[in-house]
Structure formats: structure tokens, C-alpha cells
Scaffold this motif. Structure first.
Motif, short mmCIF file in Angstrom:
data_model
loop_
_atom_site.label_atom_id
_atom_site.label_comp_id
_atom_site.label_asym_id
_atom_site.label_seq_id
_atom_site.Cartn_x
_atom_site.Cartn_y
_atom_site.Cartn_z
N GLY A 282 -17.90 -29.18 12.95
CA GLY A 282 -19.35 -29.17 13.17
C GLY A 282 -20.12 -30.24 12.44
N TYR A 283 -19.46 -31.34 12.07
CA TYR A 283 -20.13 -32.43 11.35
C TYR A 283 -20.23 -33.67 12.23
CZ TYR A 283 -20.09 -30.20 6.74
OH TYR A 283 -20.33 -29.36 5.68
N SER A 284 -21.24 -34.47 11.95
CA SER A 284 -21.38 -35.79 12.57
C SER A 284 -21.14 -36.85 11.50
CB SER A 284 -22.78 -35.97 13.16
OG SER A 284 -23.02 -35.01 14.18
N VAL A 285 -20.83 -38.09 11.96
CA VAL A 285 -20.51 -39.17 11.04
C VAL A 285 -21.43 -40.36 11.28
CG1 VAL A 285 -18.71 -40.76 10.21
CG2 VAL A 285 -18.08 -38.46 11.02
N ILE A 286 -22.06 -40.85 10.23
CA ILE A 286 -22.81 -42.10 10.29
C ILE A 286 -21.91 -43.20 9.75
CG2 ILE A 286 -24.81 -43.40 9.43
CD1 ILE A 286 -26.32 -40.80 9.21
N LEU A 287 -21.63 -44.21 10.59
CA LEU A 287 -20.70 -45.27 10.22
C LEU A 287 -21.45 -46.53 9.79
CD1 LEU A 287 -17.78 -46.36 10.14
CD2 LEU A 287 -18.07 -47.02 12.55
N CYS A 288 -21.01 -47.13 8.69
CA CYS A 288 -21.59 -48.37 8.18
C CYS A 288 -20.48 -49.38 7.91
CB CYS A 288 -22.36 -48.12 6.87
SG CYS A 288 -23.65 -46.86 6.97
N ASP A 289 -20.77 -50.65 8.19
CA ASP A 289 -19.82 -51.75 7.96
C ASP A 289 -20.39 -52.64 6.86
OD1 ASP A 289 -18.18 -53.98 8.01
OD2 ASP A 289 -18.13 -54.14 10.19
N SER A 290 -19.67 -52.75 5.74
CA SER A 290 -20.17 -53.54 4.61
C SER A 290 -19.85 -55.02 4.74
CB SER A 290 -19.60 -53.01 3.29
OG SER A 290 -18.19 -53.27 3.22
N ASN A 291 -19.01 -55.39 5.71
CA ASN A 291 -18.65 -56.79 5.92
C ASN A 291 -18.08 -57.43 4.65
OD1 ASN A 291 -18.42 -59.09 7.57
ND2 ASN A 291 -20.36 -59.90 6.86
#
Length: 355
Positions: A91-100
Motif C-alpha cells: 500500500g505504499y507509493s514511491v517518489i523516485l529521484c535521480d541525483s546524477n
């Protein structure tokens, strides 16, 4: 645009507001007939619960953040899929980030995730030498994945990189290679340092010399692998086998073979890390140490969940660091080294083979 409320949903479904809330939050048992009426009404009205208001009320968002250093690296999409699959089931969602691969960009992403009140964070760090004391001071649920910073006191999930480097090297030694070169990514990053350590252990255990001119450090980019490959292949004597610890640098190394017209594996054998469609269908197919990226992602989210919901964690003591074995997949890029014409023992064997 008309903003719909739970009262509108309740009115259309013919139920109470409390029933609508119970369906949305799964906080009480509602008959399937009434629950379907609520869901149909929500769809008809295009109603979506206010997750911000809900998170303020219950003290959690059911959202986690994930920061990776390079979304274009073939390893990380599979890792992310493992995280998202495990998160969705719970029941969780994921926020994805790319630090490059930029520590400052990584810090900005983390600040944004904290401001959005995510329940926890998974991170493959871009610069472990920078330290993560600012995260530890927050006493915030966090799990490091793949790249483990020095002095890590939180949870971590990674490949057993020392063992992977050792087994990759032993594969070449068992084929008869003695002049083995090693192209590594940034040694400040735990996967590459661990793989080099495994290489050293295998060479020392076999009594083989580790030649400094055969050890090259790159920057995880394709051009770096190409440049270092040309340098190694131009040595005299050159190595009979090369290990590359990064898939992008492995691509560059393949380009170096093409530039110099050196065949693989009859000229020089190659072992890489991470498996993909191109490594399998390359000519020749690449022998690789395949990391279980999907399984690592699943394990990382499970570890994070135990930190976000310690009251629901299993009683058994969870390890601070969970290591996964890599799988050696042997293909056409590795073979026994060609006979050395300058070796007396080889000349004798060649003479016997002609009799």
C-alpha cells in the motif's frame, strides 16, 4: 472545476460519510455491495481522497522516497522495480529521484522528500565520503542500497561485492590466466572497492602477482572504459584477461577492442558486472557477474518498512547489512589464454601436439 467531497460521494452512493471513509481508509469492514456503490460513486464524481489531509491526520503518507545516482545505468531500473513491487503490495507509493552522481543534487532531493513528509527513504549514495550525519541526526527511517557509506549505522542492502570480485577472478585463474587486469569504477564507492578487494584476495591466494600497471580506476562513464581499455591493450606484455566492475565502462572496453582490432576472447578475455540484453547478445556474449537487482530492491523496501513500522516488524533480529550473492554467467567472452610463444614450456607442448 467543481471540487467533490466525501459528502457528495456518500449522497450519490446512498450511504453515510463514515462508510465512505471506511472504504477509503480500510478502517472498518464494509459489505462488498456497499463498498462497490462507494467506489462507483467516486468514479462517477471523479473524486480522489485528499492524501495530504489524511497524512496529517494519521501521521503517515504511505509514500517513500528513493534516490539513485544514475537512472540510465541498467542496474538501477531493476532495483527500482523491486522496490516498487514490494511497496505496491504493502500500500505504499514511491517518489523516485535521480541525483546524477552529484552530492549537491542528492542533498536537494533529500530535502524535498523530507519536506513532502515521506515515511522513509531508500538511497544509493553518490558520494559516501561526504558522510550522512545530517540524515542520522533526523532519526528518520532510511536504508542504503547498493552503495553503502563508510561508518554506516543504519540498514543497508548490497551485493556481496568482495565475493563477486573473488569469484570473477577465480573463473579466469581456473581458465589458466595469470596476467589479469582490473578496471574499476570510483574506489570511494563500496561496490568497486569491494570487487577490487575480492580480486586481490583471489590473486594472492593463487600466488599470482598483482601488477600496478594492470590496475586502472575510471569514472563510471563509457569513454573512461574505452580510454583505460586502450591503455591496457597497448601494454607489452598486455594482460590476457580484463575484469570491468561497471557495465558502462564495459561498453567502453568493448569499443577499445574494436579500435585496436584485438579479438575477444582469443586475444584477451573479458568479465563484466551486471547482465542485460546487450551483454547476452553481444558478439561474443559477455561473461558477467549478475547482481540480483530486483530481489535487492524488494529486500531494501522490506528493511525500510521494518524501520517505518517497528511495531509490526518480526521479532527476529534483522541484520544491519544484508548481502546478496552475485551469479557468474559464463558466455563466450572468456576462454583459456592463447599459448605464449616466448614460453619454453608452451613450446614443448606445441611440439608434442604436432607428433
Amino acid at each position: 472545476m467543481i471540487k467533490r467531497t466525501m459528502r457528495d460521494v456518500a449522497r450519490l452512493a446512498g450511504v453515510s460519510v463514515a462508510t465512505v471513509s471506511a472504504v477509503i481508509n480500510s478502517s472498518a469492514t464494509v459489505s462488498e455491495v456497499r463498498a462497490k456503490r462507494v467506489r462507483d460513486a467516486m468514479e462517477a464524481l471523479d473524486y480522489y481522497p485528499d492524501q495530504v489531509a489524511r497524512s496529517l491526520k494519521v501521521g503517515r503518507t504511505n509514500v517513500v522516497g528513493m534516490v539513485v545516482p544514475d537512472i540510465t545505468n541498467i542496474f538501477f531500473p531493476q532495483l527500482i522495480r523491486g522496490v516498487e513491487d514490494a511497496a505496491r503490495q504493502r500500500g505504499y507509493s514511491v517518489i523516485l529521484c535521480d541525483s546524477n552522481e552529484d552530492p549537491e543534487e542528492e542533498r536537494r532531493h533529500l530535502d524535498t522528500l523530507f519536506s513532502r513528509r515521506v515515511d522513509g527513504v531508500l538511497i544509493a549514495c553518490s558520494d559516501p565520503s561526504a558522510g550522512y550525519e545530517h540524515l542520522m541526526r533526523r532519526r528518520f527511517p532510511i536504508v542504503f542500497v547498493d552503495r553503502i557509506p563508510r561508518g554506516m549505522v543504519h540498514g543497508g542492502v548490497s551485493t556481496d561485492n568482495v565475493d563477486a570480485g573473488l569469484r570473477a577472478t577465480n573463473h579466469l585463474i581456473e581458465l589458466g590466466h595469470e596476467r589479469i587486469a582490473f578496471i574499476t569504477g570510483k574506489l570511494g564507492l563500496s561496490p568497486h572497492y569491494g570487487r577490487l578487494e575480492g580480486f586481490r584476495r583471489a590473486m594472492q591466494a593463487s600466488g599470482l602477482p598483482i601488477r600496478e600497471e594492470f590496475l586502472r580506476e575510471g569514472d563510471l562513464e563509457i569513454e573512461s572504459g574505452r580510454r583505460l581499455g586502450i591503455e591496457l591493450l597497448s601494454l607489452n606484455p598486455r594482460p590476457t584477461a580484463i575484469i570491468s566492475t561497471n557495465n558502462r565502462m564495459l561498453l567502453g572496453l568493448a569499443g577499445a577492442f574494436a579500435d585496436l582490432g584485438i579479438p575477444c576472447p582469443s586475444g584477451v578475455s573479458v568479465v563484466g558486472f551486471d547482465d542485460s540484453v546487450w551483454t547476452e547478445h553481444f558478439t561474443p556474449g559477455m561473461t558477467v557477474m549478475a547482481q540480483p537487482a530486483f530481489e535487492m530492491g524488494t529486500a531494501a523496501f522490506t528493511m525500510l518498512l521494518s524501520r517505518m513500522q517497528p511495531e509490526q516488524a518480526e521479532e527476529s533480529q534483522e541484520p544491519d547489512l544484508q548481502l546478496f550473492p552475485a551469479e557468474l554467467r559464463v558466455r563466450g567472452s572468456t576462454a583459456s589464454p592463447a599459448p605464449d610463444p616466448n614460453s619454453h614450456s608452451v613450446s614443448v607442448k606445441k611440439g608434442l601436439s604436432r607428433q
